[in-house]
Design a protein around this motif. Structure first.
Motif, mmCIF file in Angstrom:
data_model
loop_
_atom_site.group_PDB
_atom_site.id
_atom_site.type_symbol
_atom_site.label_atom_id
_atom_site.label_comp_id
_atom_site.label_asym_id
_atom_site.label_seq_id
_atom_site.Cartn_x
_atom_site.Cartn_y
_atom_site.Cartn_z
ATOM 1 N N PRO A 346 0.709 -1.490 0.036
ATOM 2 C CA PRO A 346 -0.044 -0.003 0.028
ATOM 3 C C PRO A 346 0.746 1.290 -0.001
ATOM 4 O O PRO A 346 0.597 1.946 -0.828
ATOM 5 C CB PRO A 346 -0.911 -0.095 1.308
ATOM 6 C CG PRO A 346 -0.848 -1.357 1.569
ATOM 7 C CD PRO A 346 0.368 -2.081 1.122
ATOM 8 N N PRO A 347 1.849 1.491 0.927
ATOM 9 C CA PRO A 347 2.706 2.809 0.754
ATOM 10 C C PRO A 347 3.457 2.925 -0.363
ATOM 11 O O PRO A 347 3.610 3.909 -0.905
ATOM 12 C CB PRO A 347 3.325 2.657 1.880
ATOM 13 C CG PRO A 347 3.512 1.139 2.419
ATOM 14 C CD PRO A 347 2.261 0.391 2.078
ATOM 15 N N ASN A 348 3.911 1.808 -0.891
ATOM 16 C CA ASN A 348 4.582 1.958 -2.402
ATOM 17 C C ASN A 348 3.619 2.499 -3.377
ATOM 18 O O ASN A 348 4.205 3.513 -3.955
ATOM 19 C CB ASN A 348 5.092 0.397 -2.755
ATOM 20 C CG ASN A 348 6.615 0.462 -2.863
ATOM 21 O OD1 ASN A 348 7.222 1.344 -3.032
ATOM 22 N ND2 ASN A 348 6.859 -0.683 -3.463
ATOM 23 N N ALA A 349 2.718 2.049 -3.438
ATOM 24 C CA ALA A 349 1.828 2.552 -4.530
ATOM 25 C C ALA A 349 1.230 3.804 -4.151
ATOM 26 O O ALA A 349 0.924 4.854 -5.145
ATOM 27 C CB ALA A 349 0.529 1.657 -4.454
ATOM 28 N N GLN A 350 1.109 4.218 -2.980
ATOM 29 C CA GLN A 350 0.608 5.325 -2.559
ATOM 30 C C GLN A 350 1.368 6.706 -2.826
ATOM 31 O O GLN A 350 1.317 7.665 -3.186
ATOM 32 C CB GLN A 350 -0.031 5.497 -1.021
ATOM 33 C CG GLN A 350 -1.015 6.798 -0.684
ATOM 34 C CD GLN A 350 -1.631 6.494 0.718
ATOM 35 O OE1 GLN A 350 -1.304 5.729 1.402
ATOM 36 N NE2 GLN A 350 -2.324 7.535 1.035
ATOM 37 N N ILE A 351 2.726 6.287 -2.450
ATOM 38 C CA ILE A 351 3.689 7.313 -2.672
ATOM 39 C C ILE A 351 4.093 7.518 -4.253
ATOM 40 O O ILE A 351 4.349 8.834 -4.251
ATOM 41 C CB ILE A 351 5.343 6.895 -1.997
ATOM 42 C CG1 ILE A 351 4.917 6.814 -0.620
ATOM 43 C CG2 ILE A 351 6.377 7.677 -2.472
ATOM 44 C CD1 ILE A 351 6.316 6.117 0.225
ATOM 45 N N ASN A 352 3.887 6.479 -4.846
ATOM 46 C CA ASN A 352 4.178 6.737 -6.330
ATOM 47 C C ASN A 352 3.044 7.892 -6.921
ATOM 48 O O ASN A 352 3.336 8.606 -7.780
ATOM 49 C CB ASN A 352 3.716 5.181 -7.212
ATOM 50 C CG ASN A 352 4.312 5.408 -8.579
ATOM 51 O OD1 ASN A 352 5.128 6.235 -8.955
ATOM 52 N ND2 ASN A 352 3.754 4.550 -9.316
ATOM 53 N N ALA A 353 1.800 7.444 -6.369
ATOM 54 C CA ALA A 353 0.650 8.310 -6.773
ATOM 55 C C ALA A 353 0.736 9.840 -6.262
ATOM 56 O O ALA A 353 0.637 10.853 -6.917
ATOM 57 C CB ALA A 353 -0.795 7.623 -6.178
#
Length: 440
Positions: A346-353
């Motif tokens: 979840p944090p990987n995808a959220q930081i990317n966004a």
């Protein structure tokens, strides 16, 4: 009696609260995208057996089969970039529908083709069209999901991806036993079903009036030169974003040890393919059963700290294989690195966004996704050499690399958070509408 009834009501309400917290507050469009991803992944099994199909059904040598599979991977690297550009310029829905329709047609062509040269070309094209939807899927999710629910959305996306892959692995073995042609045709049917669902239920989420991103980072622009119009080069010049992509690349290299180098290590320890299958199955079961509980564990923790912990767990899990010598040890290490993978999603995808300007969301996603085909090349190439030269010392090197990346997340977190805050402030400011035609 009254106390017992109240206890029963509280007990029955707890699962409902958990379900609402895990999956509530998400728009219908997200669920259609989620369903499309699940169907696509559950049916995306033909390419898993491509090398076996080429050698068993088409008479290709192992080296030629490797070249064809490599062509599929090369197409994937090109596909993520193409998909990101098209999703930002043409639209998320149009890109998703076109890519899935093209993939379905190519799968049918693969099922019917017999000449190895034609099959190699089709595999290259399938690699392109298979990878194109990834940045469009994520960009569409960011478009429609409120920021405070994105962690849940990305967690559910990761869960659907792994659940679909687990189903695909099961179905692929059964279909391959019956017919390789059926393998490709069923894959094509699932891909076509995804295209129909998206075309029917998913509206276009790209807003052409979204905020114009910074033209180019100031540090990357020579003095006196006019700013360039935003495009793919903007992501490639964003040092905060590239630092994050680099750390994600290391995480991907660690994760891919399980599918590339670990089987060789297990064979050296006298463990056969069935033992390897048990380890892989355990990781899949843990993700399917436990991923939905991850958001509540990581809520209220800084993303950089969660990623540092998750990368450290991956480092410890794979580093421990330096002393592994039986199946029980491999299973225990698998639990550790799988928990690390679950926490990271979840944090990987959220930081990317968060780092992507609204008008360049899909382009940023495409650059981010390049980390995975790059890792799929580096992990087996350097890993095989390392294992051959240093034996179990390879796992100590992997563990050290992971711990360095964990420290990198702690160092990169604060400046990255400041960058995200500045981007949000700039996006919220009233500015002129962005151009409808954007440069690559």
């Amino acid at each position: 009696m009254r106390a017992a009834a109240q206890h029963e009501r509280r007990a029955s309400a707890a699962p409902r609260r958990w379900l609402a917290d895990t999956a509530g507050g998400l728009p219908a469009t997200f669920w259609y995208l989620w369903a499309g991803l699940l169907i696509n992944r559950a049916g995306a099994f033909a390419m898993l057996f491509l090398s076996l199909y080429l050698t068993a059904a088409r008479g290709a040598s192992e080296s030629l089969a490797g070249v064809v599979v490599g062509a599929y991977g090369a197409g994937g690297a090109a596909g993520v970039l193409l998909g990101g550009v098209l999703a930002d310029r043409w639209g998320r829905r149009s890109t998703l529908v076109a890519a899935h329709l093209a993939t379905a047609a190519l799968m049918v062509a693969l099922a019917l083709s017999q000449q190895l040269g034609v099959i190699a070309l089709l595999a290259l094209l399938v690699g392109v069209t298979h990878s194109m939807p990834s940045p469009a899927f994520v960009a569409a999710i960011v478009d429609v999901v409120p920021e405070h629910r994105r962690s849940r959305a990305f967690n559910l996306q990761f869960w659907a991806f792994n659940l679909g892959m687990a189903v695909a692995s099961l179905l692929a073995g059964l279909l391959a036993e019956a017919s390789y042609v059926a393998l490709f045709l069923v894959d094509a049917a699932a891909t076509l079903a995804t295209a129909v669902l998206i075309a029917w239920k998913v509206p276009e989420t790209l807003a052409h009036r979204s905020a114009r991103p910074p033209a180019q980072p100031e540090a990357a622009r020579p003095a006196g030169r006019q700013p360039r119009r935003p495009g793919l080069h903007t992501a490639l010049a964003d040092r905060h974003f590239l630092a994050f992509v680099g750390l994600t690349f290391v995480l991907a290299v660690l994760t891919m040890q399980a599918s590339t180098i670990m089987p060789l290590a297990m064979r050296a320890d006298g463990l056969g393919p069935s033992a390897y299958g048990v380890v892989v199955a355990l990781g899949g079961v843990l993700i399917v059963l436990g991923q939905l509980f991850v958001p509540r564990l990581i809520d209220h923790h800084r993303k950089a700290h969660v990623l540092a912990l998750s990368t450290a767990l991956l480092a410890i899990g794979f580093g421990a294989l330096a002393v592994a010598d039986d199946l029980a040890f491999y299973l225990g290490a698998c639990v550790v690195w799988t928990v690390g993978s679950m926490l990271a999603a979840p944090p990987n995808a959220q930081i990317n966004a968060d780092l992507a300007p609204p008008a360049l969301r899909a382009r940023y996603q495409s650059v981010f996704y390049l980390a995975f085909p790059a890792a799929s090349f580096v992990a087996p190439t350097l890993g095989g050499f390392s294992l051959q030269q240093w034996g179990n010392g390879h796992w100590l090197l992997v563990g050290a690399l992971g711990l360095l990346a964990a420290g990198g997340h702690l160092l990169a977190g604060p400046p990255r958070e400041r960058r995200v805050a500045a981007l949000r402030q700039a996006t919220a400011a009233p500015i002129e509408p962005s151009l409808t035609a954007r440069e690559v």
